[in-house]
Design an enzyme around this catalytic site. Structure first.
Site, PDB file in Angstrom:
ATOM      1  N   GLN A  65     154.939  10.776 -12.145  1.00  0.00           N
ATOM      2  CA  GLN A  65     155.490  11.808 -11.259  1.00  0.00           C
ATOM      3  C   GLN A  65     154.836  11.801  -9.879  1.00  0.00           C
ATOM      4  O   GLN A  65     155.372  12.347  -8.934  1.00  0.00           O
ATOM      5  CB  GLN A  65     155.329  13.206 -11.889  1.00  0.00           C
ATOM      6  CG  GLN A  65     156.195  13.421 -13.106  1.00  0.00           C
ATOM      7  CD  GLN A  65     156.023  14.815 -13.674  1.00  0.00           C
ATOM      8  OE1 GLN A  65     155.114  15.056 -14.457  1.00  0.00           O
ATOM      9  NE2 GLN A  65     156.872  15.735 -13.256  1.00  0.00           N
ATOM     10  N   CYS A  67     161.132  20.925 -15.301  1.00  0.00           N
ATOM     11  CA  CYS A  67     160.287  19.814 -14.896  1.00  0.00           C
ATOM     12  C   CYS A  67     160.090  19.832 -13.389  1.00  0.00           C
ATOM     13  O   CYS A  67     161.044  20.057 -12.635  1.00  0.00           O
ATOM     14  CB  CYS A  67     160.951  18.506 -15.315  1.00  0.00           C
ATOM     15  SG  CYS A  67     160.007  17.065 -14.835  1.00  0.00           S
ATOM     16  N   HIS A 127     156.873  16.511 -23.670  1.00  0.00           N
ATOM     17  CA  HIS A 127     157.594  16.399 -22.389  1.00  0.00           C
ATOM     18  C   HIS A 127     156.867  15.411 -21.454  1.00  0.00           C
ATOM     19  O   HIS A 127     157.481  14.526 -20.865  1.00  0.00           O
ATOM     20  CB  HIS A 127     157.689  17.793 -21.753  1.00  0.00           C
ATOM     21  CG  HIS A 127     158.294  17.807 -20.382  1.00  0.00           C
ATOM     22  ND1 HIS A 127     159.493  18.414 -20.099  1.00  0.00           N
ATOM     23  CD2 HIS A 127     157.857  17.281 -19.200  1.00  0.00           C
ATOM     24  CE1 HIS A 127     159.777  18.237 -18.811  1.00  0.00           C
ATOM     25  NE2 HIS A 127     158.794  17.570 -18.242  1.00  0.00           N
TER      26      HIS A 127
HETATM   27 ZN    ZN Z   1     158.364  16.802 -16.340  1.00  0.00          ZN
END
Ligand code: ZN
Length: 175
Positions: free
Chosen positions: A53, A98, A139
């Protein structure tokens, strides 16, 4: 300490597999990266963040399932090379969000209990997680396999999301 930029779906890095951290990469630089990820997660604010991310394709996640609550039982986990070694048959379903797929909520089915192993500094660690912390970790582990809520969303939600991101980006560039 630094706040890192969080990539947003459908960024190509978010759909790639992360590789394991090599033993020779353990050390102060890696620890710094994990601290920066934790700072980024708290600032967002979020309860978990995976390295892809922030554009780093290595198997690392940070998480604090109790972040944002006044609870004294809060724990920050900095995980290097995390793996799920056991999963319960029992499942749990909940709405997830998210940081890389803003403004979208997707209902996801997860294992109620998982056992994880990972590397902190030094000794490998093994721990059971149940319920909310187990959901958060599953997740985050999805991110290490190039899967986000964007991939799980219905095509209707996905096209709505893309439209809203386009608008958000257009406003950003117009500034
Ligand atoms: Zn996420």
């Amino acid at each position: 300490m630094a706040i890192l930029e969080i990539l947003e779906a459908p960024h190509p890095i978010l759909s790639q597999n992360a590789r394991p951290v090599r033993p020779d990469e353990l050390g102060p630089a890696l620890q710094q990266r994990l601290s920066d990820m934790a700072e980024t997660m708290y600032a967002a604010p979020g309860v978990g963040l995976a390295a892809p991310q922030v554009g780093d394709l290595r198997r690392m996640i940070v998480c604090d399932p109790g972040a944002g609550e006044e609870d004294e039982g809060r724990t920050l986990y900095l995980m290097v090379n995390p793996v799920i070694v056991e999963r319960s048959k029992e499942m749990i379903e909940g709405d997830e969000q998210c940081l890389s797929v803003p403004e979208i909520v997707v209902r996801v089915k997860r294992h109620l209990r998982i056992t994880m192993e990972w590397l902190p500094q030094g000794e490998p660690k093994r721990q059971d997680f149940e319920d909310w912390p187990a959901i958060v970790l599953q997740h985050e582990l999805d991110h290490l396999q190039g899967s986000t809520l964007y991939d799980r969303a219905s095509s209707l939600k996905r096209s709505r999301y893309l439209r809203s991101r386009k608008k958000a980006m257009a406003t950003e560039y117009a500034r």
